[in-house]
Design an enzyme around this catalytic site. Structure first.
Site, PDB file in Angstrom:
ATOM      1  N   CYS A 156       0.737  -1.180  -0.133  1.00  0.00           N
ATOM      2  CA  CYS A 156      -0.245  -0.016  -0.371  1.00  0.00           C
ATOM      3  C   CYS A 156       1.343   1.608  -0.627  1.00  0.00           C
ATOM      4  O   CYS A 156       1.656   1.421   1.359  1.00  0.00           O
ATOM      5  CB  CYS A 156      -1.095  -0.386   1.562  1.00  0.00           C
ATOM      6  SG  CYS A 156      -1.809   1.374   1.143  1.00  0.00           S
ATOM      7  N   CYS A 159      -0.282   4.173   2.333  1.00  0.00           N
ATOM      8  CA  CYS A 159      -0.052   4.025   3.725  1.00  0.00           C
ATOM      9  C   CYS A 159       1.532   4.192   3.942  1.00  0.00           C
ATOM     10  O   CYS A 159       1.595   4.591   4.818  1.00  0.00           O
ATOM     11  CB  CYS A 159      -1.087   2.394   3.377  1.00  0.00           C
ATOM     12  SG  CYS A 159      -2.153   2.452   3.439  1.00  0.00           S
ATOM     13  N   ASP A 160       2.153   3.325   3.538  1.00  0.00           N
ATOM     14  CA  ASP A 160       3.724   3.034   3.688  1.00  0.00           C
ATOM     15  C   ASP A 160       4.690   3.919   3.581  1.00  0.00           C
ATOM     16  O   ASP A 160       5.679   4.002   3.729  1.00  0.00           O
ATOM     17  CB  ASP A 160       3.765   1.215   3.431  1.00  0.00           C
ATOM     18  CG  ASP A 160       3.204   0.514   4.299  1.00  0.00           C
ATOM     19  OD1 ASP A 160       2.622   1.263   5.149  1.00  0.00           O
ATOM     20  OD2 ASP A 160       3.387  -0.162   3.632  1.00  0.00           O
TER      21      ASP A 160
END
Lengths: 327, 214
Positions: A156, A159-160
């Site tokens: 992701c 997200c990361d």
């Protein structure tokens, strides 16, 4: 500073709080999945006057993890999450009961329809089922990937990505998701190397965008063979298919964006699947079991697109409605 | 200039309209090098202004070390939500809950104020059976759409038990701590600094990991 407030908080806590999901009722239609296919099916079913409920463990499905959506007709730009909020809001104006954060363990055919068992052992009864469980990121399947998952191997980018600020990262894949991830990461990371085993499958409009980033390197016809490191990822081994040369790329992050696998655990022994594990449906979204319909990424319908999933969800609901009316 | 625009203020006012009891935001900052301390205070002042039921108290991590100790606050900025009896219920945010984390922060306020759905009884039974303290750290980034869901779950568990302390940790602000726990995917959940998993998993998974600490 940005604040991405979820517009549906009022429906969760506030005055617009929605009817609770009745676990004792007999539903006309139970939809499993809260992505575009499931939500669109819920909308159509409710408008037909059906007693419909939705069960899911992930609101919005994969769309939530998408940075931007620019190919949904009528919406020139939305964040993935913003689009899901619109979908949810639309469905919730019709007061469709939803059971969120619920895993579906299994279902059985009964005389009156189906009994669906949830993760906590509760059983929900319904005359028809719509399977709209979507898909999950496909893995590369190379040495080291599993061991370094969450330790440099990520699925992701939005997200990361921030955790790789100023570092060198690789994106694996050549479709729209991969190219968009590479564009996003180029704003955070020191450098982004896009590695893909064949040619680009992404839309030209976003490939052009990628080519304008100064810290992006592109290796097509290149295969990732191994992820290595010591506790955390420190590099990957790649094979240049044209020259046969194997090289090491020193990177701290590998973002895998190589497509999706159907979430078919629930139906694996029950419905006919194709060789990719997708539920085989006909043009009416009927599966190999009477009373069970399927829509969206979990099916063998080609092109995993939000608009395709939404339209398939609508079809599945209409077919199920006809099935119920025929008795 | 206001951090929250007018539209957002209006939406939040409406949401706060369903708060039941009063709550207190106890915010800890520190002097000198403190990433986002100033913004966090400004943000909290704006939140306080949106509801009569919300009051703000500001503390210094070092000067008010006793108070910080009461709530197990060791980082700054850190926000603790206290209930109407000014009791700490295990709901804490380390780092500014902006971006997507506003979706764990606002529910945190509402839940501590006494609204929100009860957990299923089988889960409550497991929580009531706990006998040793449990600390849940949920590492997040502000751009992660499903991290807030994991933070909400951890806080929900904390509200059900005096033994559970649940804290959001914004991974970029506290990069040393993130590196210590090898955070490279979020949400990453670490329980008693020992047991961990990645992802916004069902409550059952939280409880399985918690059970290992008992």
């Amino acid at each position: 500073m940005d604040f991405n407030l979820n517009m549906n908080l009022n429906e969760q806590y506030g005055k617009n709080k929605k009817a609770a999901f009745d676990k004792e009722a007999l539903y006309d239609m139970l939809i499993i999945g809260l992505g575009p296919a499931g939500l669109s099916a819920a909308l159509y079913a409710k408008r037909k006057g059906l007693m419909v409920g939705v069960v899911s463990n992930k609101v919005g499905g994969q769309v939530v993890d998408t940075t931007s959506v620019e190919n949904y007709l009528g919406i020139d730009f939305a964040t993935g999450e913003g689009l899901v909020e619109k979908f949810m809001h639309h469905v919730q104006t019709l007061d469709v009961p939803m059971l969120k954060d619920a895993d579906v363990k299994s279902f059985e055919k009964t005389e009156s329809g189906f009994e669906v068992t949830l993760g906590r052992g509760e059983v929900i009864k319904s005359k028809t089922l719509i399977i709209a469980t979507g898909s999950k990121p496909r893995r590369l399947g190379v040495k080291g990937e599993e061991a370094f998952m969450g330790r440099g191997v990520a699925y992701c980018a939005i997200c990361d990505g921030p955790l790789f600020e100023g570092r060198d990262v690789v994106v694996a894949g050549g479709g729209n998701s991969a190219v968009e991830a590479a564009i996003d990461l180029s704003k955070i990371a020191n450098s982004v190397t896009l590695v893909h085993r064949s040619e680009f499958r992404a839309d030209q409009i976003i490939i052009d965008h990628l080519n304008r980033q100064s810290n992006v390197i592109i290796h097509l016809q290149t295969e990732i063979q191994e992820v290595f490191g010591d506790g955390l990822v420190s590099g990957i081994k790649v094979l240049d298919k044209a020259t046969g040369e194997v090289r090491e790329l020193k990177v701290e992050g590998l973002f895998v964006e190589i497509g999706y696998l159907p979430n078919n655990q629930l139906v694996i022994d029950k419905l006919d699947l194709n060789n990719r594990g997708e539920i085989i449906v006909n043009a009416l979204n009927e599966t190999s079991m009477k009373g069970v319909f399927a829509a969206g990424d979990v099916t063998d319908t080609p092109y995993k697109q939000i608009i395709v999933a939404a339209s398939e969800g609508a079809k599945a609901a209409l077919t199920a409605n006809d099935y119920i009316n025929r008795g | 200039m206001a951090l929250l625009n007018e539209q957002l203020q209006g939406q939040l006012k409406e949401v706060f309209g369903s708060m039941k009891n009063e709550i207190t935001l106890a915010v800890f900052t520190k002097e000198g090098d403190c990433y986002s301390c100033e913004e966090t205070i400004s943000f909290m002042k704006e939140i306080e202004a949106l509801s009569d039921k919300i009051s703000l108290e500001t503390y210094d991590l070092e000067k008010d070390s006793e108070r910080a100790g009461d709530y197990n606050v060791v980082m700054a900025p850190s926000i603790v939500i206290l209930d109407s009896d000014k009791k700490y219920r295990g709901v804490k945010f380390n780092g500014i809950p902006a971006g997507h984390e506003i979706n764990s922060f606002i529910p945190g306020i509402l839940e501590v104020s006494g609204v929100g759905e009860a957990l299923p009884e089988e889960l409550l039974a497991q929580i009531n059976a706990l006998s040793k303290p449990v600390n849940i750290k949920v590492f997040v980034t502000l751009s992660c759409p499903h991290c807030a869901g994991a933070v909400q779950k951890a806080h929900k568990l904390a509200l059900e038990s005096d033994l559970i302390d649940a804290e959001m940790v914004e991974a970029q602000t506290f990069d040393e701590l993130s590196n210590k726990f090898n955070v490279s995917s979020v949400p990453k959940i670490v329980i008693n600094d020992q047991y961990e998993f990645v992802g916004n998993q069902p409550l059952e998974v939280f409880l399985e990991e918690i059970a290992k600490t008992q």
